[in-house]
Design a protein around this motif. Structure first.
Motif, PDB file in Angstrom:
ATOM      1  N   PHE A 104       0.832  -1.206   0.000  1.00 21.87           N
ATOM      2  CA  PHE A 104       0.000   0.000   0.000  1.00 21.87           C
ATOM      3  C   PHE A 104       0.865   1.254   0.000  1.00 21.87           C
ATOM      4  CE2 PHE A 104      -2.127   3.439   2.157  1.00 21.87           C
ATOM      5  CZ  PHE A 104      -3.268   3.540   1.391  1.00 21.87           C
ATOM      6  N   LEU A 105       1.902   1.211   0.847  1.00 20.63           N
ATOM      7  CA  LEU A 105       2.782   2.377   0.935  1.00 20.63           C
ATOM      8  C   LEU A 105       3.459   2.628  -0.403  1.00 20.63           C
ATOM      9  CD1 LEU A 105       4.338   2.053   4.484  1.00 20.63           C
ATOM     10  CD2 LEU A 105       2.730   3.768   3.635  1.00 20.63           C
ATOM     11  N   GLY A 115       1.116   4.172  -2.500  1.00 21.89           N
ATOM     12  CA  GLY A 115       0.952   5.544  -2.049  1.00 21.89           C
ATOM     13  C   GLY A 115       2.074   6.428  -2.582  1.00 21.89           C
ATOM     14  N   THR A 116       3.309   5.887  -2.540  1.00 20.83           N
ATOM     15  CA  THR A 116       4.449   6.659  -3.011  1.00 20.83           C
ATOM     16  C   THR A 116       4.312   6.951  -4.497  1.00 20.83           C
ATOM     17  OG1 THR A 116       5.727   5.440  -1.415  1.00 20.83           O
ATOM     18  CG2 THR A 116       6.957   6.731  -3.002  1.00 20.83           C
ATOM     19  N   GLY A 120       1.879   9.451  -5.028  1.00 24.59           N
ATOM     20  CA  GLY A 120       2.475  10.723  -4.646  1.00 24.59           C
ATOM     21  C   GLY A 120       3.228  11.340  -5.826  1.00 24.59           C
ATOM     22  N   GLN A 132      -5.144  10.674  -2.062  1.00 21.70           N
ATOM     23  CA  GLN A 132      -4.975   9.611  -1.071  1.00 21.70           C
ATOM     24  C   GLN A 132      -5.905   9.837   0.119  1.00 21.70           C
ATOM     25  OE1 GLN A 132      -3.091   6.790  -1.172  1.00 21.70           O
ATOM     26  NE2 GLN A 132      -2.930   7.417  -3.315  1.00 21.70           N
ATOM     27  N   ARG A 188       0.736   4.214  12.622  1.00 21.08           N
ATOM     28  CA  ARG A 188       1.463   3.974  11.376  1.00 21.08           C
ATOM     29  C   ARG A 188       2.356   2.744  11.445  1.00 21.08           C
ATOM     30  NH1 ARG A 188       4.586   8.781   8.686  1.00 21.08           N
ATOM     31  NH2 ARG A 188       4.258   9.958  10.609  1.00 21.08           N
ATOM     32  N   THR A 220       8.741  12.197  -1.807  1.00 23.15           N
ATOM     33  CA  THR A 220       7.340  11.825  -2.035  1.00 23.15           C
ATOM     34  C   THR A 220       6.732  11.207  -0.789  1.00 23.15           C
ATOM     35  OG1 THR A 220       8.107   9.781  -3.007  1.00 23.15           O
ATOM     36  CG2 THR A 220       7.468  11.535  -4.521  1.00 23.15           C
ATOM     37  N   SER A 221       7.554  10.405  -0.042  1.00 22.19           N
ATOM     38  CA  SER A 221       6.923   9.787   1.116  1.00 22.19           C
ATOM     39  C   SER A 221       6.641  10.831   2.190  1.00 22.19           C
ATOM     40  CB  SER A 221       7.754   8.616   1.662  1.00 22.19           C
ATOM     41  OG  SER A 221       9.019   9.090   2.017  1.00 22.19           O
ATOM     42  N   PHE A 250       3.578  12.354   1.096  1.00 22.88           N
ATOM     43  CA  PHE A 250       2.485  11.446   1.358  1.00 22.88           C
ATOM     44  C   PHE A 250       2.067  11.513   2.827  1.00 22.88           C
ATOM     45  CE2 PHE A 250       1.255   7.082   2.652  1.00 22.88           C
ATOM     46  CZ  PHE A 250       0.008   7.092   2.065  1.00 22.88           C
TER      47      PHE A 250
END
Ligand SMILES: Cc1cc2nc3c(=O)[nH]c(=O)nc-3n(C[C@H](O)[C@H](O)[C@H](O)COP(=O)(O)OP(=O)(O)OC[C@H]3O[C@@H](n4cnc5c(N)ncnc54)[C@H](O)[C@@H]3O)c2cc1C
Lengths: 426, 101
Positions: A9-10, A13-14, A17, A356, A387, B14-15, B18
């Motif tokens: 998922f991360l 997500g990245t 992003g 997101q 997290r 980016t993280s 995010f």
């Protein structure tokens, strides 16, 4: 497993992003658009349908598929069995979701999900296409665990009343027909099951009825668990003070089978005959959630992502309520289903807008239980997203139970019901 | 090597983006956790006996929430609930309800 999903998922997500950075230079606020199909108009589904419309300023189309013509609330249904409320008090319509919020209501049953085609098949014929699907179908029973009850005839006499409706009315009738001096036996399955304090509330309200109308009767609680699962001290105190000689509590008494004709509960080393035998069977995610290829945990509950309630293996399918594998100490309650619905609605609107979901969601639970027709007790907890574990975790030091049963909390519990019903349906 | 560190830098960038990408509607989302009891957007059903939150001045509800949290203000359930939220979250919630006219 959860960890792998989280990493995947991360990564997604990245990636998103990067795409966002590249794609949104100077772009205005994006509006969510699309069609969401919601399956199940109970505590989770009805709330999700309303909030998706409300929070998108009616920009997102929502179709709610529900097999029942009316909503009948499980919370407060034990008061109907005890005799202090009527079915009319716990039955509400879907009209306002349609007329005011513009949710399209389809009274039908969803038979299957085609996740690749993003559509659901209706029993009445035809398919519904979706951009995002919300499943809040509740529970179904694991009848095979109680062989004597694994047929329709047996299920028509030995009742569960764990889905409010016709069974609630029928169990009330059985209680009314029970002679003074009769034995009401309530079987509680091993946790997790829908509404942890619910069985003990039911035992209390049946005992309350017996005390007033059939004082020589007994209520025997056969609990598969080692002890009262929720609000133990408060229930134990209420039973000792209000129902001495009426409620008999037997822990570690798992139901193995039922002899339907003699209404006898079979345990490992014992048999208990009843005048009214009320069996709450072991439970799992409802059929449509359990049999559509969604990743399950313990072959019973759907695994979801806590930032969006999206299935861990089936994109665009969000699952809520009793059907999911819960966070630590999170009960299967209407309150929680309502909260998860809002988390999902917020996340879906973000996803439909190409953004997101919020990375720090919060959920809360409260369960009120009546110990007689007026006095109630509660348990509450608050959950914040963590997290490190990728799960919403109970906040240490928050939440707790009532200091004592009270009529004040009985009134607040009634107010809770009014407000949560309005929050989902009006 | 150079390419790798560029990649690392991009990932970090980016993280962290995010991580900060909060829903601009976070206050709305947090306030919705109160609606089961206090009504949608803080407007309870008339006669339900639960206090409205909509339109209440921010500093008033924030003070009550702080007092529930510290234990100064008694209640059947609010002290247990208030302790589950950070002060920052309670600020967002109180501001959201204050803006509901
Ligand atoms: C006796 C009792 C007392 C309770 N008391 C409380 C309480 O005081 N407080 C509390 O918070 N919770 C309480 N609960 C728990 C609460 O009822 C559940 O947790 C809640 O209903 C879960 O919501 P849900 O949306 O997951 O499922 P449900 O509310 O059961 O909704 C599921 C809906 O989906 C529909 N459906 C299922 N499959 C399909 C399909 N394939 N096609 C179309 N429609 C479908 C069903 O008809 C149903 O209407 C109680 C439960 C019981 C049994």
């Amino acid at each position: 497993m959860a960890d792998r999903n989280r990493r995947a998922f991360l990564k997604a997500g990245t990636l998103a992003g990067v795409l966002t950075v590249a794609g949104c230079a100077g772009s205005a606020l994006r509006q969510p658009r699309g069609h969401v199909v919601v399956v199940g108009g109970g505590y989770g589904g009805a709330t999700a349908a309303k909030y998706l419309r409300m929070w998108s300023a009616r920009g997102v189309e929502v179709t709610l598929v529900e097999r029942s013509p009316h909503f009948v609330s499980c919370p407060m249904s034990n008061l109907v069995i005890g005799g202090s409320r009527s079915m009319a008090d716990i039955t509400l319509g879907y009209d306002r979701l349609q007329s005011h919020w513009g949710v399209r209501i389809v009274h039908d049953e969803v038979l299957a999900i085609d996740a690749a085609a993003r559509s659901v098949r209706l029993a009445g014929g035809g398919d519904l296409r979706y951009d995002r699907l919300v499943l809040s179908p509740g529970i179904d029973f694991m009848w095979q665990e109680i062989p004597g009850l694994d047929n329709a005839g047996a299920q028509a006499t030995i009742l569960h009343a764990w889905k409010a409706g016709a069974q609630t009315v029928a169990l009330r009738r059985q209680l009314e027909a029970m002679p003074d001096g009769g034995v009401f036996v309530l079987s509680v399955p091993r946790a997790p099951y829908r509404c942890p304090p619910g069985p003990y509330e039911r035992a209390s309200l049946v005992a309350d009825y017996c005390k007033r109308h059939k004082p020589r009767s007994k209520v025997i609680v056969l609990d598969a668990n080692d002890e009262i699962v929720s609000k133990k001290g408060l229930f134990a105190k209420a039973w000792a003070e209000l129902y001495p000689g009426i409620i008999e509590y037997r822990p570690q008494s798992e139901l193995r089978d039922v002899d339907v004709t003699t209404r006898t509960a079979h345990l490992d080393f014992d048999k208990v005959r009843a005048d009214v035998l009320n069996v709450i069977p072991p439970q799992r995610a409802a059929d449509i959630a359990a049999r559509s290829g969604l990743q399950l945990i313990n072959q019973r509950w759907v695994e979801i992502d806590w930032l969006s309630m999206e299935s861990s293996n089936t994109p665009a399918v969000h699952v809520l309520g009793d059907a999911i594998f819960p966070a630590p100490t999170m009960p299967k309650s209407g309150h929680v289903a309502n909260q998860q619905a809002k988390l999902a609605a917020a996340a879906i609107l973000r996803l439909l807008a190409g953004e997101q979901p919020d990375p720090a969601p919060v959920l809360m639970n409260t369960c009120y239980s009546f110990v007689d027709s007026r006095n109630a007790i509660h348990v509450a907890s608050v959950f914040q997203y963590d997290r490190n574990t990728g799960v919403v975790q109970p906040v240490a030091g928050a939440g707790g139970v009532s200091s004592a049963r009270s009529e004040l909390e009985g009134r607040i519990a009634a107010g809770w019901a009014q407000n949560i019903w309005a929050d989902m349906l009006f | 090597m150079k390419r790798l560190s560029a990649l690392v830098a991009l990932t970090l960038l980016t993280s962290s983006l995010f991580a900060q990408a909060a829903d601009p509607e976070r206050a709305r989302n947090l306030a919705a956790t109160c609606a089961n009891c206090h009504g949608t957007d803080g407007r309870p059903v008339a006669g339900s006996g639960i206090d409205p939150l909509a339109g209440i001045e921010k500093r008033h509800s924030l003070q009550k929430l702080a007092d529930f949290k510290s234990g100064q203000r008694p209640g059947t359930i609010m002290p247990q609930i208030a302790k589950g939220y950070t002060d920052e979250q309670l600020e967002l919630i109180a501001a959201y309800f204050a803006a509901q006219k």
